[in-house]
Motif scaffolding. Structure first.
Motif, mmCIF file in Angstrom:
data_model
loop_
_atom_site.group_PDB
_atom_site.id
_atom_site.type_symbol
_atom_site.label_atom_id
_atom_site.label_comp_id
_atom_site.label_asym_id
_atom_site.label_seq_id
_atom_site.Cartn_x
_atom_site.Cartn_y
_atom_site.Cartn_z
ATOM 1 N N LEU A 21 0.831 -1.208 0.000
ATOM 2 C CA LEU A 21 0.000 0.000 0.000
ATOM 3 C C LEU A 21 0.866 1.259 0.000
ATOM 4 O O LEU A 21 0.561 2.239 -0.684
ATOM 5 N N LYS A 22 1.940 1.243 0.776
ATOM 6 C CA LYS A 22 2.833 2.415 0.815
ATOM 7 C C LYS A 22 3.427 2.686 -0.570
ATOM 8 O O LYS A 22 3.617 3.839 -0.965
ATOM 9 N N GLU A 25 1.055 4.611 -2.731
ATOM 10 C CA GLU A 25 0.593 5.922 -2.262
ATOM 11 C C GLU A 25 0.669 6.978 -3.355
ATOM 12 O O GLU A 25 -0.137 7.901 -3.403
ATOM 13 N N TYR A 29 -4.907 8.838 -2.972
ATOM 14 C CA TYR A 29 -5.943 8.092 -2.260
ATOM 15 C C TYR A 29 -6.460 8.947 -1.110
ATOM 16 O O TYR A 29 -5.841 9.936 -0.720
ATOM 17 N N SER A 31 -8.331 7.077 1.588
ATOM 18 C CA SER A 31 -8.538 6.143 2.691
ATOM 19 C C SER A 31 -7.884 4.815 2.331
ATOM 20 O O SER A 31 -7.489 4.598 1.171
ATOM 21 N N SER A 32 -7.777 3.932 3.305
ATOM 22 C CA SER A 32 -7.159 2.637 3.044
ATOM 23 C C SER A 32 -7.729 1.606 3.995
ATOM 24 O O SER A 32 -8.377 1.946 4.996
ATOM 25 N N LYS A 51 -3.886 9.092 5.566
ATOM 26 C CA LYS A 51 -2.661 8.409 5.183
ATOM 27 C C LYS A 51 -2.587 6.985 5.735
ATOM 28 O O LYS A 51 -3.233 6.646 6.733
ATOM 29 N N ILE A 52 -1.741 6.185 5.107
ATOM 30 C CA ILE A 52 -1.573 4.785 5.503
ATOM 31 C C ILE A 52 -1.007 4.675 6.915
ATOM 32 O O ILE A 52 -1.260 3.692 7.618
ATOM 33 N N THR A 75 -6.071 1.037 -1.315
ATOM 34 C CA THR A 75 -6.112 2.487 -1.124
ATOM 35 C C THR A 75 -7.213 3.017 -2.027
ATOM 36 O O THR A 75 -7.250 2.698 -3.212
#
Length: 617
Positions: A21-22, A25, A29, A31-32, A51-52, A75
């Motif tokens: 997910l990072k 980024e 995005y 939301s995650s 943010k993550i 994300t």
């Protein structure tokens, strides 16, 4: 949309999903979330706004309890429903199906109405929730999770990339794609899926690229892929040339800054193996390129955003230099009208990611006409494994390397390099360019990395000028000839990263309306190379000066605009030609936007509301 990472492994999947997910980024995005099956075969889910790092903190709050060997993560970039935790993915239906989804289900309202009548309850405003409900319903009639998904997707209109898990099939991950990219990462005793290769580079460099309509059944020991007709097929495993370290920030504060300064090397890499000291190798566009180019009567370029601006520059080149008709159109408009398609049109698509939904749809629309017309297709792209490259007859891969910042910089520069090579290849193949012209262009391109470095050396001056925008909310960009689309690109960059409203105009259009905007509060940025239109441009700048406008001019060493002491002038370059000038003058505009964004305090790499790879309409 925007980013998918899923996996099934022998080890705890959570760190892999978070790292993936990072690495997504950069796509943008709001939301995650992550959902997995725990040791008891029950769903556990964490979702977070922002943010993550917020997602990580929420996971850490659950201590060691949040772990598992199979999971899906996402994300989200809002399309249906505001940014909110309940709209974040994954979506779970009745504790039996969990789904992550990129794309748009266009008939979701119809499906939702039917599902409400069936007794399903909705907890979000998204189109994705109907996917989870539909798969859940099909489970009642299916012998496996695979067949449930195969039946469910027949009800969906639009685009989707899906990752699906269920506690009823605790060892199975289902992947499906139509219109949105999805890859399978091949490990040792483990498999992953993602919307982007870069998400999985820390765990594998071996990838299977799903084709349109494919659905894959994935366990720790096997991958079985079925096409849109339900027939089992083989898809090759490809080794990615990207590396995990290629997307590290290094000494730079932001990816945008890093990528601006990577441009000299990106130009070198894009030219390597494509030119000799005097000529362009037409084979750079494919072994059939020369035969294809012999049939070309005109060029049609289709692109979006920054890529569209590169196409506009190429239009000037094609028509001014070799006299070949060239049309450029925004993909989202082209695909929804009835364009007149002529025999012998080279249909060129341009995209950094190769997954831009509107551009891909336009290409697919044109391919349906190939039985009636000679319409060879060519894509200029930065991603070798993308949908556009697979769908086109000819491909030219720019070698910009991974571009993480949402605001495109080095991808734009290398697109212009690619288009200059295309111009030269087509021109000489058709006999519209002689060896002397070709040699002049090649010599200019070989000087380009040095010219870009020369422009970058003015960063301190540009940083000082950026202070003029500290309290500004509007700006105007002016250019003539090829500098007009460069002005458009400069205005777009400023809008994207600083949130200042900016417009671009051909300088000669000032008197037809934009002069009404000019006062002491609006900065006016002009591009002034030493060319045939320089004196006309100087007259236009005097019109601004006479009305109290704040003039900021990026000029050639020999342009002479700096003789007017009331202008803020940066002498960015010298000895630029018709091809190298727009590329070189774009560099200071990128730096200007970056430093204005720093002053404004905006999120440079991930501007609000924007996504890097726009895989929805």
């Amino acid at each position: 949309m925007c980013g998918i990472v899923c996996g099934v492994a022998e080890r705890n999947i959570v760190p892999i999903l978070l790292e993936g997910l990072k690495r997504l980024e950069y796509r943008g995005y709001d939301s995650s979330g992550i959902a997995l099956l725990d040791s008891e075969g029950q769903f556990r889910r964490v979702r977070s706004l922002g943010k993550i790092v917020n997602l990580e903190q929420n996971i850490q709050a659950q201590s060691s309890e949040f772990n598992g060997h199979i999971g899906i993560a996402h994300t989200r970039w809002a399309t249906h429903g505001v940014p909110a935790e309940n709209n974040a993915h994954p979506h779970i239906c009745n504790h039996q199906v969990a789904v992550v989804h990129n794309g748009i289900i266009e008939n979701y309202q119809t499906l939702k109405s039917a599902q409400l009548e069936q007794g399903y309850q909705f907890t979000s405003e998204t189109d994705t929730e109907v996917v989870a409900h539909c798969i859940h319903k099909q489970l009642d009639f299916s012998k496996s999770l695979l067949t449930a998904v195969q039946q469910a997707v027949t009800h969906f209109e639009g685009a989707y990339a899906l990752g699906v898990i269920s506690p009823e099939y605790p060892e199975t991950l289902i992947a499906a794609r139509k219109g949105s990219p999805l890859v399978i990462g091949v490990g040792i005793g483990e498999y992953f899926i993602a919307s982007d290769v870069s998400a999985l580079l820390p765990v594998t460099q071996n990838f299977i690229f799903l084709e349109e309509g494919d659905i894959a059944e994935i366990t720790r020991s096997s991958v079985k892929i079925y096409d849109a007709k339900g027939i089992e097929v083989e898809r090759p495993i490809k080794v990615s040339q990207q590396t995990a370290s290629a997307v590290e920030l290094g000494e730079h504060r932001h990816y945008m800054h890093k990528e601006i300064f990577e441009q000299p090397q990106a130009v070198i890499d894009t030219l390597e193996g494509r030119v000799t000291k005097d000529t362009v190798l037409t084979s750079a566009f494919g072994h059939q390129a020369e035969e294809v180019f012999k049939t070309v009567k005109q060029v049609q370029i289709i692109a979006c955003g920054t890529s569209y601006h590169s196409g506009l520059v190429a239009k000037y080149w094609f028509e001014d230099i070799i006299g070949l008709p060239c049309q450029v159109e925004v993909a989202s408009e082209y695909r929804y009208r009835n364009p007149v398609v002529q025999d012998g049109t080279l249909f060129v698509t341009i995209s950094q990611s190769g997954e831009t939904a509107d551009t891909l749809a336009a290409l697919q629309q044109i391919k349906k006409l190939k039985s009636k017309f000679n319409i060879p297709t060519l894509t200029i792209c930065n991603v070798p494994e993308s949908s556009l490259t697979r769908e086109s007859d000819l491909t030219f891969l720019t070698h910009a390397g991974p571009e993480i910042g949402v605001a495109s910089t080095k991808a734009f520069t290398t697109q212009l390099v690619a288009l200059s090579l295309l111009l030269t290849s087509v021109g000489k193949t058709l006999g519209l360019m002689d060896a002397k012209q070709e040699q002049k262009i090649v010599h200019g391109l070989l000087k380009l990395p040095g010219l870009v470095k020369q422009a970058l050396a003015h960063e301190d001056e540009i940083q000082e000028i950026a202070n003029c925008f500290a309290d500004k909310h509007n700006a105007l960009f002016l250019g003539r000839g090829t500098m007009y689309p460069i002005a458009m690109e400069g205005a777009l960059k400023l809008k994207e990263v600083s949130y200042i409203h900016a417009e671009a105009y051909p300088a000669g259009e000032l008197k037809h309306g934009p002069l009404a905007l000019i006062d002491e509060q609006i900065p006016v940025v002009a591009i002034a190379p030493k060319d045939d239109l320089l004196e006309k441009l100087k007259s236009n700048l005097q019109e601004v000066k006479a009305r109290g406008g704040q003039m900021i001019v990026f000029e050639d060493e020999e342009s002479g605009v700096s003789s007017d002491k009331e202008f803020k002038v940066v002498k960015t370059t010298t000895n630029v030609g018709r091809i190298t000038a727009p590329i070189t003058f774009n560099i200071p505009l990128q730096l200007l936007s970056y430093h204005v964004a720093l002053i404004k305090g905006t999120d440079v790499d991930q501007p609000r509301n924007l996504a890097k790879s726009v895989t929805v309409e």
